[in-house]
Motif scaffolding. Structure first.
Motif, PDB file in Angstrom:
ATOM      1  N   TRP A   1       3.946   9.746  -9.363  1.00  0.00           N
ATOM      2  CA  TRP A   1       4.772   9.363 -10.513  1.00  0.00           C
ATOM      3  C   TRP A   1       4.429  10.213 -11.735  1.00  0.00           C
ATOM      4  O   TRP A   1       5.298  10.683 -12.442  1.00  0.00           O
ATOM      5  CB  TRP A   1       4.551   7.876 -10.800  1.00  0.00           C
ATOM      6  CG  TRP A   1       5.267   7.318 -11.980  1.00  0.00           C
ATOM      7  CD1 TRP A   1       4.852   7.348 -13.289  1.00  0.00           C
ATOM      8  CD2 TRP A   1       6.510   6.621 -11.995  1.00  0.00           C
ATOM      9  NE1 TRP A   1       5.754   6.709 -14.095  1.00  0.00           N
ATOM     10  CE2 TRP A   1       6.779   6.248 -13.320  1.00  0.00           C
ATOM     11  CE3 TRP A   1       7.411   6.251 -10.998  1.00  0.00           C
ATOM     12  CZ2 TRP A   1       7.924   5.538 -13.682  1.00  0.00           C
ATOM     13  CZ3 TRP A   1       8.546   5.544 -11.363  1.00  0.00           C
ATOM     14  CH2 TRP A   1       8.799   5.197 -12.693  1.00  0.00           C
ATOM     15  N   ARG A   2       3.146  10.401 -11.978  1.00  0.00           N
ATOM     16  CA  ARG A   2       2.702  11.081 -13.197  1.00  0.00           C
ATOM     17  C   ARG A   2       2.732  12.607 -13.112  1.00  0.00           C
ATOM     18  O   ARG A   2       2.622  13.283 -14.140  1.00  0.00           O
ATOM     19  CB  ARG A   2       1.297  10.621 -13.543  1.00  0.00           C
ATOM     20  CG  ARG A   2       1.261   9.174 -13.979  1.00  0.00           C
ATOM     21  CD  ARG A   2      -0.121   8.747 -14.415  1.00  0.00           C
ATOM     22  NE  ARG A   2      -0.082   7.379 -14.888  1.00  0.00           N
ATOM     23  CZ  ARG A   2      -0.912   6.438 -14.494  1.00  0.00           C
ATOM     24  NH1 ARG A   2      -1.876   6.719 -13.640  1.00  0.00           N
ATOM     25  NH2 ARG A   2      -0.802   5.212 -14.966  1.00  0.00           N
TER      26      ARG A   2
ATOM     27  N   LYS B   1       0.967   6.400  -8.040  1.00  0.00           N
ATOM     28  CA  LYS B   1       0.839   6.632  -9.486  1.00  0.00           C
ATOM     29  C   LYS B   1       0.648   8.118  -9.764  1.00  0.00           C
ATOM     30  O   LYS B   1       1.216   8.651 -10.717  1.00  0.00           O
ATOM     31  CB  LYS B   1      -0.361   5.870 -10.064  1.00  0.00           C
ATOM     32  CG  LYS B   1      -0.130   4.411 -10.259  1.00  0.00           C
ATOM     33  CD  LYS B   1      -1.374   3.749 -10.816  1.00  0.00           C
ATOM     34  CE  LYS B   1      -1.181   2.252 -10.793  1.00  0.00           C
ATOM     35  NZ  LYS B   1      -2.370   1.520 -11.127  1.00  0.00           N
ATOM     36  N   GLU B   2      -0.147   8.764  -8.942  1.00  0.00           N
ATOM     37  CA  GLU B   2      -0.372  10.205  -9.109  1.00  0.00           C
ATOM     38  C   GLU B   2       0.920  10.979  -8.904  1.00  0.00           C
ATOM     39  O   GLU B   2       1.212  11.911  -9.651  1.00  0.00           O
ATOM     40  CB  GLU B   2      -1.449  10.687  -8.138  1.00  0.00           C
ATOM     41  CG  GLU B   2      -2.819  10.129  -8.452  1.00  0.00           C
ATOM     42  CD  GLU B   2      -3.850  10.431  -7.385  1.00  0.00           C
ATOM     43  OE1 GLU B   2      -3.583  11.266  -6.494  1.00  0.00           O
ATOM     44  OE2 GLU B   2      -4.932   9.815  -7.441  1.00  0.00           O
TER      45      GLU B   2
ATOM     46  N   THR C   1       0.845  -1.195   0.000  1.00  0.00           N
ATOM     47  CA  THR C   1       0.000   0.000   0.000  1.00  0.00           C
ATOM     48  C   THR C   1       0.880   1.245   0.000  1.00  0.00           C
ATOM     49  O   THR C   1       2.077   1.181   0.281  1.00  0.00           O
ATOM     50  CB  THR C   1      -0.894   0.037   1.248  1.00  0.00           C
ATOM     51  OG1 THR C   1      -0.051   0.197   2.403  1.00  0.00           O
ATOM     52  CG2 THR C   1      -1.746  -1.217   1.363  1.00  0.00           C
ATOM     53  N   THR C   2       0.251   2.390  -0.275  1.00  0.00           N
ATOM     54  CA  THR C   2       0.985   3.652  -0.241  1.00  0.00           C
ATOM     55  C   THR C   2       1.530   3.908   1.158  1.00  0.00           C
ATOM     56  O   THR C   2       2.702   4.269   1.326  1.00  0.00           O
ATOM     57  CB  THR C   2       0.072   4.811  -0.679  1.00  0.00           C
ATOM     58  OG1 THR C   2      -0.379   4.551  -2.004  1.00  0.00           O
ATOM     59  CG2 THR C   2       0.808   6.131  -0.653  1.00  0.00           C
TER      60      THR C   2
ATOM     61  N   PRO D   1       0.808   1.642  -6.196  1.00  0.00           N
ATOM     62  CA  PRO D   1      -0.519   1.941  -5.654  1.00  0.00           C
ATOM     63  C   PRO D   1      -1.025   3.267  -6.238  1.00  0.00           C
ATOM     64  O   PRO D   1      -0.226   4.109  -6.661  1.00  0.00           O
ATOM     65  CB  PRO D   1      -0.287   2.083  -4.147  1.00  0.00           C
ATOM     66  CG  PRO D   1       1.066   1.544  -3.875  1.00  0.00           C
ATOM     67  CD  PRO D   1       1.828   1.582  -5.158  1.00  0.00           C
ATOM     68  N   ARG D   2      -2.331   3.459  -6.248  1.00  0.00           N
ATOM     69  CA  ARG D   2      -2.959   4.613  -6.899  1.00  0.00           C
ATOM     70  C   ARG D   2      -2.335   5.956  -6.508  1.00  0.00           C
ATOM     71  O   ARG D   2      -2.025   6.770  -7.361  1.00  0.00           O
ATOM     72  CB  ARG D   2      -4.455   4.634  -6.611  1.00  0.00           C
ATOM     73  CG  ARG D   2      -5.165   5.760  -7.337  1.00  0.00           C
ATOM     74  CD  ARG D   2      -6.645   5.748  -7.112  1.00  0.00           C
ATOM     75  NE  ARG D   2      -7.156   4.412  -7.413  1.00  0.00           N
ATOM     76  CZ  ARG D   2      -8.240   3.891  -6.869  1.00  0.00           C
ATOM     77  NH1 ARG D   2      -8.942   4.586  -6.016  1.00  0.00           N
ATOM     78  NH2 ARG D   2      -8.631   2.688  -7.189  1.00  0.00           N
ATOM     79  N   ALA D   3      -2.167   6.208  -5.220  1.00  0.00           N
ATOM     80  CA  ALA D   3      -1.632   7.508  -4.785  1.00  0.00           C
ATOM     81  C   ALA D   3      -0.209   7.729  -5.285  1.00  0.00           C
ATOM     82  O   ALA D   3       0.164   8.846  -5.643  1.00  0.00           O
ATOM     83  CB  ALA D   3      -1.672   7.622  -3.266  1.00  0.00           C
TER      84      ALA D   3
ATOM     85  N   ALA E   1       4.583   2.587 -13.738  1.00  0.00           N
ATOM     86  CA  ALA E   1       3.516   3.211 -12.944  1.00  0.00           C
ATOM     87  C   ALA E   1       2.392   2.224 -12.652  1.00  0.00           C
ATOM     88  O   ALA E   1       1.776   2.285 -11.588  1.00  0.00           O
ATOM     89  CB  ALA E   1       2.964   4.440 -13.663  1.00  0.00           C
ATOM     90  N   ALA E   2       2.148   1.319 -13.570  1.00  0.00           N
ATOM     91  CA  ALA E   2       1.072   0.340 -13.388  1.00  0.00           C
ATOM     92  C   ALA E   2       1.310  -0.554 -12.173  1.00  0.00           C
ATOM     93  O   ALA E   2       0.361  -1.129 -11.633  1.00  0.00           O
ATOM     94  CB  ALA E   2       0.932  -0.513 -14.645  1.00  0.00           C
TER      95      ALA E   2
END
Length: 90
Positions: A57-58, A54-55, A2-3, A50-52, A46-47
């Motif tokens: 990263w992007r 990824k944000e 998890t993040t 975890p979602r947070a 990035a895939a």
């Protein structure tokens, strides 16, 4: 992972207890790594996050960017500068 687990691992490994410093350092590392990759490779990496994260990263990425070549010391210096650290050991 998890993040929160990721950030806890960074805290454990670095000994840094300031959460904002940990987040800045993590963002600096992830974005410097991303910028060394081709956009398609960066998307694949990035895939796995975890979602947070990824944000993180992007953030600031552009699909038309070219990979940045940098040596290890340049990488460390970029991370130090972008994370607002006094030294790479911080």
């Amino acid at each position: 992972m998890t993040t929160l687990g990721f950030y806890r691992r960074v805290i454990d490994e670095t000994g840094q207890t300031d959460r904002e410093a940990v987040k800045r350092g993590t963002a600096a590392v992830l974005q410097a790594l991303r910028d060394r990759l081709m956009p398609t490779e960066a998307g694949q990496a990035a895939a796995q996050l975890p979602r947070a994260l990824k944000e993180v990263w992007r953030a600031g990425d552009r699909p038309d960017r070219a990979p940045i070549k940098m040596h290890r010391r340049e990488f460390y210096e970029r991370v130090r500068r972008e994370a607002g650290l006094k030294s790479v050991r911080e």
